[in-house]
Write an enzyme that holds these catalytic residues in place. Structure first.
Site, PDB file in Angstrom:
ATOM      1  CE  LYS A 183      -3.496   2.416   2.694  1.00  0.00           C
ATOM      2  NZ  LYS A 183      -4.496   2.300   3.765  1.00  0.00           N
TER       3      LYS A 183
ATOM      4  CE  LYS B 190      -6.043   2.008  -0.253  1.00  0.00           C
ATOM      5  NZ  LYS B 190      -6.404   2.065   1.137  1.00  0.00           N
TER       6      LYS B 190
HETATM    7  C1  PBG Z   1      -6.852   3.507   5.675  1.00  0.00           C
HETATM    8  C2  PBG Z   1      -7.421   3.383   4.302  1.00  0.00           C
HETATM    9  C3  PBG Z   1      -7.366   4.351   3.292  1.00  0.00           C
HETATM   10  C4  PBG Z   1      -8.045   3.814   2.206  1.00  0.00           C
HETATM   11  C5  PBG Z   1      -8.514   2.569   2.571  1.00  0.00           C
HETATM   12  N1  PBG Z   1      -8.104   2.313   3.866  1.00  0.00           N
HETATM   13  C6  PBG Z   1      -6.823   5.722   3.287  1.00  0.00           C
HETATM   14  C7  PBG Z   1      -5.437   6.005   3.677  1.00  0.00           C
HETATM   15  O1  PBG Z   1      -4.587   5.115   3.776  1.00  0.00           O
HETATM   16  O2  PBG Z   1      -5.196   7.180   3.894  1.00  0.00           O
HETATM   17  C8  PBG Z   1      -8.212   4.528   0.907  1.00  0.00           C
HETATM   18  C9  PBG Z   1      -9.239   3.986  -0.019  1.00  0.00           C
HETATM   19  C10 PBG Z   1      -9.595   4.920  -1.107  1.00  0.00           C
HETATM   20  O3  PBG Z   1      -8.961   5.975  -1.346  1.00  0.00           O
HETATM   21  O4  PBG Z   1     -10.565   4.607  -1.800  1.00  0.00           O
HETATM   22  N2  PBG Z   1      -7.705   2.981   6.638  1.00  0.00           N
END
Ligand code: PBG
Length: 335
Positions: free
Chosen positions: A203, A257
């Site tokens: 991620k 992601k």
């Molecule tokens: C963190 C999380 C995020 C997303 C999913 N889980 C945001 C981040 O890491 O700041 C982002 C998902 C999206 O942008 O659609 N709990």
């Protein structure tokens, strides 16, 4: 025998196979299926009607009731997975509502499970940034840094609460080292050996999460960011280290992601592991397509399908996408 003159072209001419729609369908290598898609959904405590999210056109913060309706409709449309994000009425330093038995996500998950049983896989996002007043994905120490190991206790408590409420799967998204092993052990200790963990393994600290932060009302304190725990987008090989660590810790599914800016990573992860690979087409990816389409600058139906197909082609077998409902309803009739 006279020697034949060489053909003016190589005899293999790919355009032969593009002549008609039927022929193109016949030779198509990649197909996105409705059963590959997971719809991310938001449920917010303390509202009495769904609240549309401006930067995610067509997506709302739900009440528990409107979430139940939405998931019922998605199930009818053939969607097999939903990912539930909770937005609490009150946030605090440790995100305590993330693991409260009566926290908004737990109440929503319990209601959905009662409605759909095992017809739809109910996946819980296991993280705390939606619940903390500083907006970080963990406990912040007195230097303002996220404390990795202290945070693991929050994640394990949240995962157990989510599964006790009825979640079929948990998806830790906070990028703490050791989170998969910690959650696996906590679930096993609570008797949930059969609950899989889908790890947000690779991620990135991406600029594509902006609309999501509107969706969960998150502002990171003091203009902060997540670069101390999420990955640096300059690094591809590092993603393989992250994935290997999560597999070793017992991840059942690994996720990459965001998606389209990281197709190379998806492809390498697909080559590396033999467990299912997921990708999250995140909020900013959806918002960019929606906004350009709303301006008439691109055909949104075409580009959405093109992106979903590219993610699938790169190797993701499961796609989290805000286009899930649109796709299930017929994908704009495009092909
Ligand atoms: C963190 C999380 C995020 C997303 C999913 N889980 C945001 C981040 O890491 O700041 C982002 C998902 C999206 O942008 O659609 N709990």
């Amino acid at each position: 025998m006279p020697v034949m003159a060489p053909a003016p072209f190589p005899s293999h001419r790919p355009r032969r196979l593009r002549a008609t729609p039927a022929l193109r369908d016949l030779v198509a290598e990649t197909e996105v299926s409705v059963t590959d898609l997971v719809a991310p959904l938001f449920v917010r405590d303390g509202i009495d009607a769904p609240a549309p999210i401006t930067s995610l056109p067509g997506v709302s913060q739900h009440t528990v009731e409107s979430l139940r309706r939405e998931v019922g409709e998605l199930a009818e449309l053939g969607i097999r997975g939903v990912m539930v994000f909770g937005v609490p009425a009150v946030k605090d330093a440790t995100g305590s509502q993330s693991c409260a038995a009566d926290g908004i996500a737990q109440r929503a998950i319990a209601a959905l499970r009662a409605d759909v049983g095992d017809d739809v896989v109910i996946i819980a996002d296991t993280c705390v940034d939606e619940y903390t007043d500083h907006g970080h994905c963990g406990i912040v120490d007195d230097q303002g840094r996220v404390d990795n190991d202290a945070t693991l206790a929050l994640y394990t408590a949240a995962a157990v609460a989510q599964v006790r409420a009825g979640a079929h799967m948990v998806a830790p998204s906070g990028m703490m080292d050791g989170q998969v092993a910690a959650i696996r052990a906590a679930l096993d200790a609570d008797g949930h050996h059969n609950i899989p963990v889908m790890a947000y393994a690779a991620k990135y600290a991406s600029g594509h999460y902006g609309p999501f932060r509107d969706a969960v009302d998150v502002t990171i304190a003091d203009g902060g960011d997540r670069k101390g725990y999420q990955q640096d987008w300059r690094n591809g090989r590092e993603a393989l280290v992250e994935v290997a660590a999560d597999v070793a810790q017992g991840a059942d599914i690994v996720m990459v992601k965001p998606a389209v800016a990281y197709l190379d990573v998806i492809s390498q992860v697909r080559d590396m592991v033999d467990i299912p690979v997921a990708a999250y087409q995140v909020s900013g990816e959806y918002a960019m397509i929606s906004a350009a389409a709303a301006n008439g600058w691109i055909d949104g139906d075409v580009v959405a399908l093109e992106h979903l197909t590219a993610i699938r082609r790169a190797g993701a077998g499961i796609i989290m996408t805000y286009f899930a409902r649109w796709f299930a309803e017929g994908a704009g009739g495009q092909r």
